[in-house]
Design an enzyme around this catalytic site. Structure first.
Site, PDB file in Angstrom:
ATOM      1  N   GLU A   1       0.816  -1.211   0.000  1.00  0.00           N
ATOM      2  CA  GLU A   1       0.000   0.000   0.000  1.00  0.00           C
ATOM      3  C   GLU A   1       0.859   1.275   0.000  1.00  0.00           C
ATOM      4  O   GLU A   1       0.338   2.370   0.216  1.00  0.00           O
ATOM      5  CB  GLU A   1      -0.961  -0.025   1.188  1.00  0.00           C
ATOM      6  CG  GLU A   1      -2.010  -1.135   1.041  1.00  0.00           C
ATOM      7  CD  GLU A   1      -3.039  -1.167   2.144  1.00  0.00           C
ATOM      8  OE1 GLU A   1      -2.631  -1.170   3.328  1.00  0.00           O
ATOM      9  OE2 GLU A   1      -4.241  -1.203   1.828  1.00  0.00           O
TER      10      GLU A   1
ATOM     11  N   HIS B   1      -2.093   4.385   8.080  1.00  0.00           N
ATOM     12  CA  HIS B   1      -3.284   3.768   7.469  1.00  0.00           C
ATOM     13  C   HIS B   1      -3.631   2.520   8.269  1.00  0.00           C
ATOM     14  O   HIS B   1      -2.760   1.705   8.567  1.00  0.00           O
ATOM     15  CB  HIS B   1      -2.981   3.410   6.013  1.00  0.00           C
ATOM     16  CG  HIS B   1      -3.964   2.447   5.409  1.00  0.00           C
ATOM     17  ND1 HIS B   1      -5.315   2.708   5.351  1.00  0.00           N
ATOM     18  CD2 HIS B   1      -3.794   1.218   4.840  1.00  0.00           C
ATOM     19  CE1 HIS B   1      -5.928   1.688   4.771  1.00  0.00           C
ATOM     20  NE2 HIS B   1      -5.032   0.767   4.462  1.00  0.00           N
TER      21      HIS B   1
ATOM     22  N   HIS C   1      -7.004  -0.532   9.308  1.00  0.00           N
ATOM     23  CA  HIS C   1      -8.295  -1.128   8.960  1.00  0.00           C
ATOM     24  C   HIS C   1      -9.154  -1.166  10.224  1.00  0.00           C
ATOM     25  O   HIS C   1      -9.854  -2.134  10.480  1.00  0.00           O
ATOM     26  CB  HIS C   1      -8.105  -2.550   8.401  1.00  0.00           C
ATOM     27  CG  HIS C   1      -7.302  -2.613   7.143  1.00  0.00           C
ATOM     28  ND1 HIS C   1      -6.862  -3.795   6.590  1.00  0.00           N
ATOM     29  CD2 HIS C   1      -6.866  -1.628   6.309  1.00  0.00           C
ATOM     30  CE1 HIS C   1      -6.182  -3.543   5.477  1.00  0.00           C
ATOM     31  NE2 HIS C   1      -6.168  -2.238   5.294  1.00  0.00           N
TER      32      HIS C   1
ATOM     33  N   TYR D   1     -12.637  17.802  19.421  1.00  0.00           N
ATOM     34  CA  TYR D   1     -11.350  17.136  19.164  1.00  0.00           C
ATOM     35  C   TYR D   1     -11.255  16.632  17.726  1.00  0.00           C
ATOM     36  O   TYR D   1     -10.180  16.611  17.140  1.00  0.00           O
ATOM     37  CB  TYR D   1     -11.132  16.011  20.187  1.00  0.00           C
ATOM     38  CG  TYR D   1     -11.306  16.576  21.561  1.00  0.00           C
ATOM     39  CD1 TYR D   1     -10.327  17.391  22.109  1.00  0.00           C
ATOM     40  CD2 TYR D   1     -12.492  16.404  22.266  1.00  0.00           C
ATOM     41  CE1 TYR D   1     -10.513  18.005  23.336  1.00  0.00           C
ATOM     42  CE2 TYR D   1     -12.691  17.007  23.488  1.00  0.00           C
ATOM     43  CZ  TYR D   1     -11.697  17.805  24.027  1.00  0.00           C
ATOM     44  OH  TYR D   1     -11.885  18.415  25.222  1.00  0.00           O
TER      45      TYR D   1
ATOM     46  N   HIS E   1     -12.831  -0.288   3.330  1.00  0.00           N
ATOM     47  CA  HIS E   1     -11.412  -0.625   3.482  1.00  0.00           C
ATOM     48  C   HIS E   1     -10.852  -0.069   4.799  1.00  0.00           C
ATOM     49  O   HIS E   1     -10.525  -0.842   5.697  1.00  0.00           O
ATOM     50  CB  HIS E   1     -10.664  -0.099   2.248  1.00  0.00           C
ATOM     51  CG  HIS E   1      -9.198  -0.366   2.231  1.00  0.00           C
ATOM     52  ND1 HIS E   1      -8.455  -0.329   1.081  1.00  0.00           N
ATOM     53  CD2 HIS E   1      -8.307  -0.638   3.223  1.00  0.00           C
ATOM     54  CE1 HIS E   1      -7.190  -0.590   1.342  1.00  0.00           C
ATOM     55  NE2 HIS E   1      -7.082  -0.783   2.633  1.00  0.00           N
TER      56      HIS E   1
HETATM   57 ZN   LIG Z   1      -5.319  -1.162   3.712  1.00  0.00          ZN
END
Ligand SMILES: [Zn+2]
Length: 222
Positions: free
Chosen positions: A75, A94, A96, A121, A161
């Site tokens: 990724e 990143h 999940h 926040y 995703h």
């Molecule tokens: Zn991912």
């Protein structure tokens, strides 16, 4: 290797373990990158963020070619697409994570403003959130989708995703994606209810007092 790069590798391992131990990522999902003056540090492919060896973290040149360590996450192109449009940021995280991904599966959200301003926040840490269309993992159009919104958003949800966040420092990126996950959790908990949202005046005040100030002095808001 410079002292700065050694420190960044240790910080990536530290924050990776912290994220993993609190259940914000599972298995070998999730990845972290830092842009250096002459390339990138990137968490390796098929690695567990809870068990990163700082020495094995992928070291890439500016074009993304592997110089040392394990092969980078597949990724990486997402990170590159995001930071290429954000010259003042240096870090991408990143995940999940469950609640952010849950929101990324909802059909009736505004892709240019997915999460309403529920708490101060969320406004301070990441602001408005964009949603990109669904693509299969590895589809290079995901990079194009991120590139389209990267200049205007620090936080993006990839449909079905997960979340991806850009920031100046590792600490700021991790705190932002954690705040995003907590806000997504509130959003899911409040489905079917009619929560009181922050008004535009209240959002403007937060941007004026905290977000602009942070950009000026480089310090965190809390
Ligand atoms: Zn991912």
């Amino acid at each position: 290797m410079s002292a700065n790069e050694t420190s960044l590798r240790e910080q990536i391992a530290y924050f990776g373990r912290s994220i993993f131990e609190r259940g914000l990522t599972a298995g070998s999902s999730g990845n972290i990158s830092v842009r250096l003056d002459d390339g990138w540090l990137m968490t390796p492919t098929n690695c567990c963020l809870g068990n990163l060896d700082p020495v094995e973290i992928s070291r890439l040149d500016q074009q993304g070619n592997l110089l040392s360590g394990q092969p980078p996450s597949k990724e990486f192109f997402l990170h590159e697409a995001f930071l290429n449009r954000r010259p003042h940021d240096r870090v991408i995280v990143h995940l999940h994570s469950t609640y952010s991904t849950a929101v990324a599966c909802l059909p009736d959200v505004d892709p240019m403003d997915v999460l309403p301003p529920l708490t101060p926040y969320s406004v301070m840490r990441f602001g408005k959130v964009a949603l990109t269309p669904y693509r299969r993992p590895g589809d290079k159009r995901l990079g194009d989708d991120i590139a389209k919104v990267a200049a205007d958003y620090r936080a993006v949800l990839l449909s079905n995703h997960g979340p991806i966040v850009a920031a100046k420092t590792l600490e700021a990126a991790v705190y932002a994606i954690e705040e995003l996950e907590e806000t997504a959790k509130l959003f899911i908990l409040l489905q079917g209810l009619r929560p009181r949202l922050l008004t535009q005046d209240q959002v403007d005040e937060l941007n004026q007092v905290f977000v602009a100030k942070e950009a000026d002095d480089g310090k965190s808001c809390c």
